[in-house]
Design an enzyme around this catalytic site. Sequence first.
Site, mmCIF file in Angstrom:
data_model
loop_
_atom_site.group_PDB
_atom_site.id
_atom_site.type_symbol
_atom_site.label_atom_id
_atom_site.label_comp_id
_atom_site.label_asym_id
_atom_site.label_seq_id
_atom_site.Cartn_x
_atom_site.Cartn_y
_atom_site.Cartn_z
ATOM 1 N N ASP A 26 27.336 -5.292 18.221
ATOM 2 C CA ASP A 26 26.795 -4.748 17.335
ATOM 3 C C ASP A 26 26.729 -5.337 16.298
ATOM 4 O O ASP A 26 27.736 -5.037 15.010
ATOM 5 C CB ASP A 26 27.501 -3.142 17.815
ATOM 6 C CG ASP A 26 26.607 -2.327 17.021
ATOM 7 O OD1 ASP A 26 25.805 -2.327 16.880
ATOM 8 O OD2 ASP A 26 26.955 -0.926 17.820
ATOM 9 N N TRP A 32 17.902 3.921 6.277
ATOM 10 C CA TRP A 32 17.393 5.228 7.293
ATOM 11 C C TRP A 32 16.819 6.448 6.227
ATOM 12 O O TRP A 32 16.582 6.997 6.984
ATOM 13 C CB TRP A 32 18.381 5.274 7.685
ATOM 14 C CG TRP A 32 19.352 5.046 8.959
ATOM 15 C CD1 TRP A 32 19.118 4.739 9.642
ATOM 16 C CD2 TRP A 32 20.266 3.673 9.337
ATOM 17 N NE1 TRP A 32 19.475 4.057 11.573
ATOM 18 C CE2 TRP A 32 20.066 3.411 10.552
ATOM 19 C CE3 TRP A 32 20.343 2.799 7.576
ATOM 20 C CZ2 TRP A 32 21.138 1.862 10.522
ATOM 21 C CZ3 TRP A 32 21.302 1.124 8.158
ATOM 22 C CH2 TRP A 32 20.952 1.197 9.529
ATOM 23 N N TYR A 75 16.074 10.092 13.914
ATOM 24 C CA TYR A 75 17.048 9.537 15.565
ATOM 25 C C TYR A 75 18.647 9.131 15.016
ATOM 26 O O TYR A 75 19.684 9.712 16.173
ATOM 27 C CB TYR A 75 16.440 8.304 15.806
ATOM 28 C CG TYR A 75 16.972 7.014 15.548
ATOM 29 C CD1 TYR A 75 17.913 6.591 15.689
ATOM 30 C CD2 TYR A 75 17.027 5.857 14.809
ATOM 31 C CE1 TYR A 75 18.782 4.908 16.258
ATOM 32 C CE2 TYR A 75 17.578 5.523 14.479
ATOM 33 C CZ TYR A 75 18.547 4.767 14.561
ATOM 34 O OH TYR A 75 18.854 2.952 14.407
ATOM 35 N N HIS A 124 21.506 5.102 20.630
ATOM 36 C CA HIS A 124 21.808 3.838 19.807
ATOM 37 C C HIS A 124 21.801 2.216 20.674
ATOM 38 O O HIS A 124 21.739 2.681 21.613
ATOM 39 C CB HIS A 124 23.353 4.161 19.234
ATOM 40 C CG HIS A 124 23.969 2.962 18.466
ATOM 41 N ND1 HIS A 124 22.498 2.279 17.044
ATOM 42 C CD2 HIS A 124 24.778 2.009 18.769
ATOM 43 C CE1 HIS A 124 23.812 1.378 16.933
ATOM 44 N NE2 HIS A 124 24.911 0.940 17.541
ATOM 45 N N CYS A 170 19.068 0.249 14.016
ATOM 46 C CA CYS A 170 19.910 0.118 15.119
ATOM 47 C C CYS A 170 19.329 -0.924 16.103
ATOM 48 O O CYS A 170 19.524 -2.059 16.313
ATOM 49 C CB CYS A 170 19.954 0.700 16.189
ATOM 50 S SG CYS A 170 19.759 2.332 17.063
#
Lengths: 742, 742
Positions: B415, B298, B575, B392, B333
């Site tokens: 997830d 990220w 984000y 997400h 994600c």
Amino acid sequence: MSDPAPVVDPSPAPAAPSGPRPKVTNRGRTAVAVASSNSESTEVPEFEPFVAPGPRGFPPLTDYLDIVAVDMMSQSDGVNKQQHRTMFYNSNYLIVRRGQEFHVKLTFNRPYNPKEDKFALEFVIGANPDYSKGTYIPVFPNKERQSRWAGRIADNSNNDVTVGITPLANCIVGKYHMYVAVMTRFGIRRTRKDPVRDLYILFNPWSPADDVFLDDEPERQECVMNEMGIIYHGAYDDVAERQWNYGQFNYGVLDACLYIMDRSEMPITNRGDPIKVTRKASAMINSRDDDGVLVGNWSGDYTYGVAPTSWTGSTEILLTYASSRMPVSYAQCWVYAAVFNTFLRCLGIPSRVVTNYYSAHDNDGNLKTDIILDENGKIDRSRTRDSIWNYHCWNECYMTRPDLPFGFGGWQVVDATPQETSDGMYRCGPASVQAIKHGEMCYPFDAAFVFAEVNSDVVFYSRGKDGAMQPVRVNQTHVGRMVLTKAPGATTRRDITSQYKFPEGTSEERTVLEKAEGFGCHREKSRPPEADVDLVLPTLEVPVGQDFELSLEFVNRSDQRRVVEAYISGNVVFYTGVTSAEFMLRDPTVTMKPNETVKETVVVESKKYMKHLVEQANLHFIITGKVKETGQIVTAMKVVALHNPKLSVKVSGVNRVSEEMMATVEFTNPFSFALADVYIRMEGPGVMMPTYKYYSLIPNGSSLTWNETFVPQRAGATRVFATLDCPALRQVQGEVSLTIKP
Amino acid sequence: MSDPAPVVDPSPAPAAPSGPRPKVTNRGRTAVAVASSNSESTEVPEFEPFVAPGPRGFPPLTDYLDIVAVDMMSQSDGVNKQQHRTMFYNSNYLIVRRGQEFHVKLTFNRPYNPKEDKFALEFVIGANPDYSKGTYIPVFPNKERQSRWAGRIADNSNNDVTVGITPLANCIVGKYHMYVAVMTRFGIRRTRKDPVRDLYILFNPWSPADDVFLDDEPERQECVMNEMGIIYHGAYDDVAERQWNYGQFNYGVLDACLYIMDRSEMPITNRGDPIKVTRKASAMINSRDDDGVLVGNWSGDYTYGVAPTSWTGSTEILLTYASSRMPVSYAQCWVYAAVFNTFLRCLGIPSRVVTNYYSAHDNDGNLKTDIILDENGKIDRSRTRDSIWNYHCWNECYMTRPDLPFGFGGWQVVDATPQETSDGMYRCGPASVQAIKHGEMCYPFDAAFVFAEVNSDVVFYSRGKDGAMQPVRVNQTHVGRMVLTKAPGATTRRDITSQYKFPEGTSEERTVLEKAEGFGCHREKSRPPEADVDLVLPTLEVPVGQDFELSLEFVNRSDQRRVVEAYISGNVVFYTGVTSAEFMLRDPTVTMKPNETVKETVVVESKKYMKHLVEQANLHFIITGKVKETGQIVTAMKVVALHNPKLSVKVSGVNRVSEEMMATVEFTNPFSFALADVYIRMEGPGVMMPTYKYYSLIPNGSSLTWNETFVPQRAGATRVFATLDCPALRQVQGEVSLTIKP
């Protein structure tokens, strides 16, 4: 600016981890790195101005309150440690339990005026301390100010102020630093960081508001305060004991326990929750995945480490781990359970080690363990895969379960032994014992797995020539035969089987098993007809190296003649039930008249089994057979745990604190062969730290004597015990009880 | 002995893993190593004698049944693949779904006589196949013989026999080998192992007996059969779409999915259970702990890999992972969710990608996200730690939950995005969506964590000079504002927020939140009085690089004059909600007459934000302020997702299967600066495999055109789409729809 708080206690801090490991950058992912080490910290400024200083700086302050000394009141015989029951920890630091008031004494440069002077005690844990995360807690001792932890002025005389602080009963457990901050007109002045103002806050089973509250003083004394353990092994009808020094109060053990959590990078904010702490620890006590504390080894070859049977306590293991920062070799289930127990008791979570006899494993939580027989009723080893451990040890810890519906608090199973075949499950629990008993397997964590360990059926299949399989016998009582733990305040054992299951054959038991099936556990549902011939095996206590007789009874319960073609298989097994070698096979044909009982006696010669023996000297007899007239299958299984010779341990001296005493270990090699590479280990809670001696050879028939001096640290009843270990002979023990006078 | 079964299909097997990794020895621990690789196998003997041969061997067999050919009937247009809906898999192998009959054709040396001849089909998976573990399944096509999988003679003419086999609806999913075994008088003869007789058995959402049964054909077509995905991002009031080619039928993808389970060393026996498969995969799709598929990043710096925004589909990622055996760089994600979706659909588990707008993270499953303001109502960035992701993505998969009480089957959240701050949770789910909606957070797995993602409150604290904290505002509606997924059979979106929570303000919602608290989730309980001044922000759609106006409305709902001292903070954010830079700060004082609404307009200049922009070009405005008269705090927050320029994608040609066509990508650099190191990626489900082109420099104002030929493989509606990616500009996309005629 000079240090406003002179050093009060010059004792050095225990070795801190040598620098943090490099971390992955989190830019864009998280605002601030997650604090996951109790040994890291962020420096808090000594002065925090309220406004920017004017062009000439701040005017001099003359009348402000200044801190001359801070006394953490951390003496073992002081009020804090006595009231918080932390006096046994071998540490100069203040150690207290949460949810209960403790005191620190501040000395100022002048009398404190509650109306005008303002100060706060600030408690800080980990890096990036944060009020809303509970890692930065300012405590204001004024009544008017709200603070998360209650604070009050307990005493105010001359220049001394004693402050009482009550940490929240759910606060983070670990090592905090305390700052004293004084409000001045221009900003906040605080003490410089100094390890003497560090303190440990632990779980508190004595506080009703704590999740680990246990309202039973004998249990608390046993499950939190007792260092001296007994761990059961052997066989359910021939129980053996292992002495263990949990050593949770020994120097360095508490720091090692905190290091375990740091090593796992467990976020600091989770460390007040006993569910998360115990679950994380169940993963960290074994080295799988995460470089945790102990390397498992069931191979019989322990050349590059210490044999699991050789350890006498947890201290050596934990201190080695904390100093080497490498997993320690080797462990089997009781070593995992014992070290886990130390971790839990040390942090203040009530815990105990339990032993389950005939524990079903490797069946992935299903409720059947399969044994395959060929068409003649003889066991087919190449196709029999599941194993039933002769015994398995795990831990129970005590806590409420706010994450579950009401009624599942209390004792919880946690297990640090890595389960090879379960879906990557190198952690297990906490699983509510109540949920296990009632078959409520939908609640986390891993209740289904533990349920299977105590409730599986043993299913015998007959395999036809063409590969077709037929269930021929279902044994519902073999697995989970007995669950034992040490009784509180005694050296006797306590049968807690009924806490795990309802009695066999009751309607409650049936209901629970049906419920378990409802949650997707697979059972063998067919019930092949019971044979009308029974096979009864005797209970035996056999010293290792001796011949003995195994006498089987074939009981014909029918009114007709019965002929059984039997197979008697004698095997040397690991305690995990895995067969090392079959040393004996007989196939008698036994003929019984109607309702007759026939005895078949088999002589088991030591020369046959001795050369195959593995460490725990267990023999496993499986008798299977086919009734000629009916084709029914009869089976019987039995573990004979051979008894090893004992070590002799004696002590001499005056049995008084700080007086030198002597321990004497004696051993005579009773075998016809020499013992090589022999280690003897010895320790005693409160009296002797772990120590060992090496003997390269003990010839057959010869004796050794080892004299070791020691100085008791603490009064009370205790034991000194020793183990002897070498590749040819393992699990030899001896102990002596003694009472130390103050 | 010669091979009794001639090779029928000479196509080679896809690349198998290059030799197993060394395993830890298990002597003493387990009887047999646990089979945890679908690419390993044990050789089954070609002849198994019933009795030892006599001194001169067996007499010659003259009349026995011999196998001349085996036809797996694996053509794409054949009955097996059509009926099992596996015709799209680009594979020569037989691929079928469990719980449903498939056929194989055997050719013998003479007509088969059902009365006298005996043969079996044996299905084997993994090493050490075992009947009782379900890894060795003999199927007898006779009515009299029981076999675990039903078998029958579907056709018997001349020397050909067609056998129908119905795998159990809960059998292991993976790649099996089939042997044909013929019973002779002296023993069993079987076919030699040959990859042409391998077959894949998948989950079956069309079989009512399968745990993944989904009784809705449009949903099955979307969630199992559709390769073309749309993944939502942007902001809840300005939703953006990302095209994605799941590519679950592409050549090699199914093998890559099996390799993922092998790499995780997941026991073969667990691979029929969708709960275990999805939980394991949620851990394996990310590389944390286990060298899984995708490395998260990220940071904005993707020099050593592919930027997460650059991928167009899962195929390239999965094939790279399976061939390199190394984690692939990089993911955020939606990449995790998209690749996970491919895995699930490929194996036959219905699944979809969902997007949650304003997803609470880093609060460790608690129900509050803290924002700290200073005494003047200005945000204190150094003390604000939690983050709320703009959006997400996770997955839902469909299955029954036999491990839970009745009512929690259906859609389950899984997830694969690693959650940094949750207790080592690099896996998540399956968590029942029903359980999340009803606050039943005690059921595994990780329901509490997902509950917090959609239900957290945002709590604004005011921090006093002396460090005391006071909650001043609780926003209960910001988090979990909207949950979206693609509608089945359409390119429109579907709002599924109501499947996760009851409407805000209803009594059901209140009940659920109270239940959640009962399970130990912490909420902020104080309810500071609502301010009588409201702050209203506009909805904006802004192209990147343009100046725009932000016009705030201050609404005075009181009958008195109100003055607000406001802080308008404009930030460039990732984000994930993490702030990269604050590019604008205004502090207007706004005066309102009683019941007046005052507009405050702020001009946002592109030159201020452009130099700070990070990949997804999100601006975050936080407006906070204090009402002078009452001391009340007002807040408002808004994400503005800037709109990037589009790629132009066109296709030309005859739109027919196997006819060459041309795709044209065009892009003009609209900025005042050059773009360097530009990658353009393109693909199209069923028509074009992933492909890319590199441009070292696109000067400002200049254009590029890329022509790429392709040959459609399949008829039907599809899309071709492309992304453009370079360090200075990310997330540029374009697509074109087309319909291919047969």
